[in-house]
Scaffold this active site. Sequence first.
Site, PDB file in Angstrom:
ATOM      1  N   GLU A  33       0.841  -1.194   0.000  1.00 37.87           N
ATOM      2  CA  GLU A  33       0.000   0.000   0.000  1.00 37.87           C
ATOM      3  C   GLU A  33       0.878   1.248   0.000  1.00 37.87           C
ATOM      4  O   GLU A  33       1.786   1.367   0.826  1.00 37.87           O
ATOM      5  CB  GLU A  33      -0.930   0.016   1.209  1.00 37.87           C
ATOM      6  CG  GLU A  33      -1.785   1.262   1.352  1.00 37.87           C
ATOM      7  CD  GLU A  33      -2.562   1.603   0.087  1.00 37.87           C
ATOM      8  OE1 GLU A  33      -2.359   2.709  -0.457  1.00 37.87           O
ATOM      9  OE2 GLU A  33      -3.369   0.756  -0.360  1.00 37.87           O
ATOM     10  N   LEU A  38      -4.382   1.875   5.470  1.00 38.44           N
ATOM     11  CA  LEU A  38      -4.982   0.871   4.605  1.00 38.44           C
ATOM     12  C   LEU A  38      -6.448   1.221   4.352  1.00 38.44           C
ATOM     13  O   LEU A  38      -7.009   2.103   4.976  1.00 38.44           O
ATOM     14  CB  LEU A  38      -4.871  -0.503   5.260  1.00 38.44           C
ATOM     15  CG  LEU A  38      -3.453  -1.001   5.583  1.00 38.44           C
ATOM     16  CD1 LEU A  38      -3.516  -2.370   6.259  1.00 38.44           C
ATOM     17  CD2 LEU A  38      -2.597  -1.065   4.335  1.00 38.44           C
ATOM     18  N   GLY A 145      -7.343  -0.029  -7.789  1.00 36.22           N
ATOM     19  CA  GLY A 145      -8.475   0.886  -7.720  1.00 36.22           C
ATOM     20  C   GLY A 145      -8.564   1.906  -8.835  1.00 36.22           C
ATOM     21  O   GLY A 145      -8.122   1.672  -9.964  1.00 36.22           O
ATOM     22  N   GLY A 183     -24.301  11.422 -11.328  1.00 39.40           N
ATOM     23  CA  GLY A 183     -24.225  10.048 -10.852  1.00 39.40           C
ATOM     24  C   GLY A 183     -24.246  10.007  -9.340  1.00 39.40           C
ATOM     25  O   GLY A 183     -24.553  11.004  -8.671  1.00 39.40           O
ATOM     26  N   GLY A 186     -21.873  12.653  -7.387  1.00 42.86           N
ATOM     27  CA  GLY A 186     -22.345  14.021  -7.500  1.00 42.86           C
ATOM     28  C   GLY A 186     -23.627  14.266  -6.733  1.00 42.86           C
ATOM     29  O   GLY A 186     -23.776  15.282  -6.032  1.00 42.86           O
ATOM     30  N   HIS A 444     -43.986  -7.450  10.843  1.00 43.89           N
ATOM     31  CA  HIS A 444     -44.854  -6.269  10.824  1.00 43.89           C
ATOM     32  C   HIS A 444     -44.700  -5.511  12.139  1.00 43.89           C
ATOM     33  O   HIS A 444     -44.695  -6.126  13.217  1.00 43.89           O
ATOM     34  CB  HIS A 444     -46.314  -6.684  10.650  1.00 43.89           C
ATOM     35  CG  HIS A 444     -47.274  -5.536  10.771  1.00 43.89           C
ATOM     36  ND1 HIS A 444     -47.467  -4.619   9.753  1.00 43.89           N
ATOM     37  CD2 HIS A 444     -48.067  -5.143  11.797  1.00 43.89           C
ATOM     38  CE1 HIS A 444     -48.340  -3.718  10.134  1.00 43.89           C
ATOM     39  NE2 HIS A 444     -48.740  -4.009  11.379  1.00 43.89           N
TER      40      HIS A 444
END
Length: 465
Positions: A33, A38, A145, A183, A186, A444
Site C-alpha cells: 500500500e 490501509l 483501484g 451520478g 455528484g 410487521h
Amino acid sequence: MADYQVLVIGSGPGGYVAAIRAAQLGFKTAIVEKDKTLGGTCLNVGCIPSKALLASSEHFHFAQERFSAHGIVAKDLSLDLAALLKRKDGIVTKLTGGVEFLMKKNKIERLSGFARFADAKTVEVEGADGAKKSVTADHFILATGSVPVELPFLKFDGKNVVSSTEAIAFDKVPKSLLVVGGGAIGLELGSVWKRLGAEVTVVEFLPRIALGFDGQIAETLRKSLAKQGLKILTDTKVEAGEVGKDGVTLTVSSGGKQEKLSAEKVLVAVGRRPFYDGLGLDKAGVALTERKRVQINAHYQTSVPHIYAIGDIVDGPMLAHKASDEGIAAAERIAGLPGQVNYGAIPGVIYTSPEAASVGHTEEQLKEKGVAYKTGQAIFGPNGRALANDQTEGFVKILADAKTDRVLGVHILCSAASELIAAAVSVIEFGGAAEDIARTCHAHPTLSEVVREAAHAVSGHAIHA
C-alpha cells in the site's frame, strides 16, 4: 523460492479482502500500500466518509424541517462543521485501524510504498523515504483501484475545482456549489452540502441522472431532489470553465443555447478511471483492453497467468462490494477452488434521501432484449413503519419473467433502500420467483413489507392496494 506465495497490490475493499482470503487458504501473503493508512479510496476518502457526512447532514436537515411534527421543540439550531468533520474522520480512523488489525490477525505482512513491476515475478516497492526493496511472488493480485476523472479544460486545483476527495473536507460550507455529473457521487455530495446550507446546481450531460438505474427510479429521484432544493440541469454540456477571484464560472449549453453558471466551488464528478499509473504493467507483460482496463479471463487471470486483477481496474461496475467479491474469487482460484462472482446479482445504491437501490435488469434493458416480463409495484405511503418513521416517500418495483415468474430485477426508492435490496439480491442469486417473496413472511410493521406487497402485485394480487 519466492518471498511470498501471494502478493496483493492495493489495500482497498478488493485488495485487503483478497489478502485475507489468501491467508485463510494457507498462502504466505503480503500486501503493498502506497498510502499511510490501509483501506483504499473507499475507507479513506470515498464510501465511508461520504456516508458519515450524509448521515450527519440528514440529521441536521431532519431537525430543521421535521422535528416539530414529532413534538420536538429545538430552538436556535446551528451547525458545528468542525465537529461534524471530526466525527467523519473518527469513523475513518476506526475502520482503517480495523483493517490494520485484520492484517496482523491473519499474519499478512504489510509493505509500505509504491509498487512497480521489474519483471513478471518481481516487484520493486519504493517507500516514502525513497528506499527501495525488491520482492518476488508466485502469484500477484492487482487491486489498485481508481481515481477521479478531471475535465481537460478544468483541472483539479483542490480548492476551487475539486474532486470528491476535497468535497468531503470543505472547512466551511460553500455559499454555492456546482456539481458536474449526475451520478452517485455528484448527487450524494450535492445533497450533503445542500442540507448544510449551500446553493447546489447539478449539471448532467445526459438526458437523465442516475445512469444505469431504472428510468422510473431515476426520474422519481430527480423530482425528490428538486423538491429538496437541488437545481438539476440535464441534457446540459459543460464546454468551458474559468477560475476567478470569487469562484468558478462554467460555460454550459443546452438545446442550442449557451449560458454561464457561477459558483464558489465546482465539484467534478464525471466518473473515475482505473489507476495503474507507474505500476509497470508493460514490464510484467500484462495486457489492457480497448477500454484501457486490465484484461482478465473468467478466472481473474491477466495475460500473464500468475498475475490476477480485480476491482476498478478491470471491466464491470466500479463498486467496493464488487471488488471484494472478486478478491475472494481470485484468491480461491489461486488455490484451485471454483471462486466466482455472479455479475447479475450485484446491487447498486445511491445514498441520497431517499436512497435508490437496484439489482438485476431494468425495464429499459428487458425491453431492449425483448424479454417478456411482469411488473409489480407498491408504494411506501400507506406502510405503517414508513408512517411511524415519517419517511413515506418512494416505492418498490419488481420485474419477473412473464412465463417462469423468476425475478429479473428489483428497484427500490426509499429511506432504507440500501438495506432492503439485500433480500432481493439473495432471491436473484438463488433463482427465486416473485411468488417466493410473496409467500415469505415479513415482520410487521417493517418497510420490508412493501417489498412483499410488490411481489404480490406481480401476480395481480396486491393485498393493500
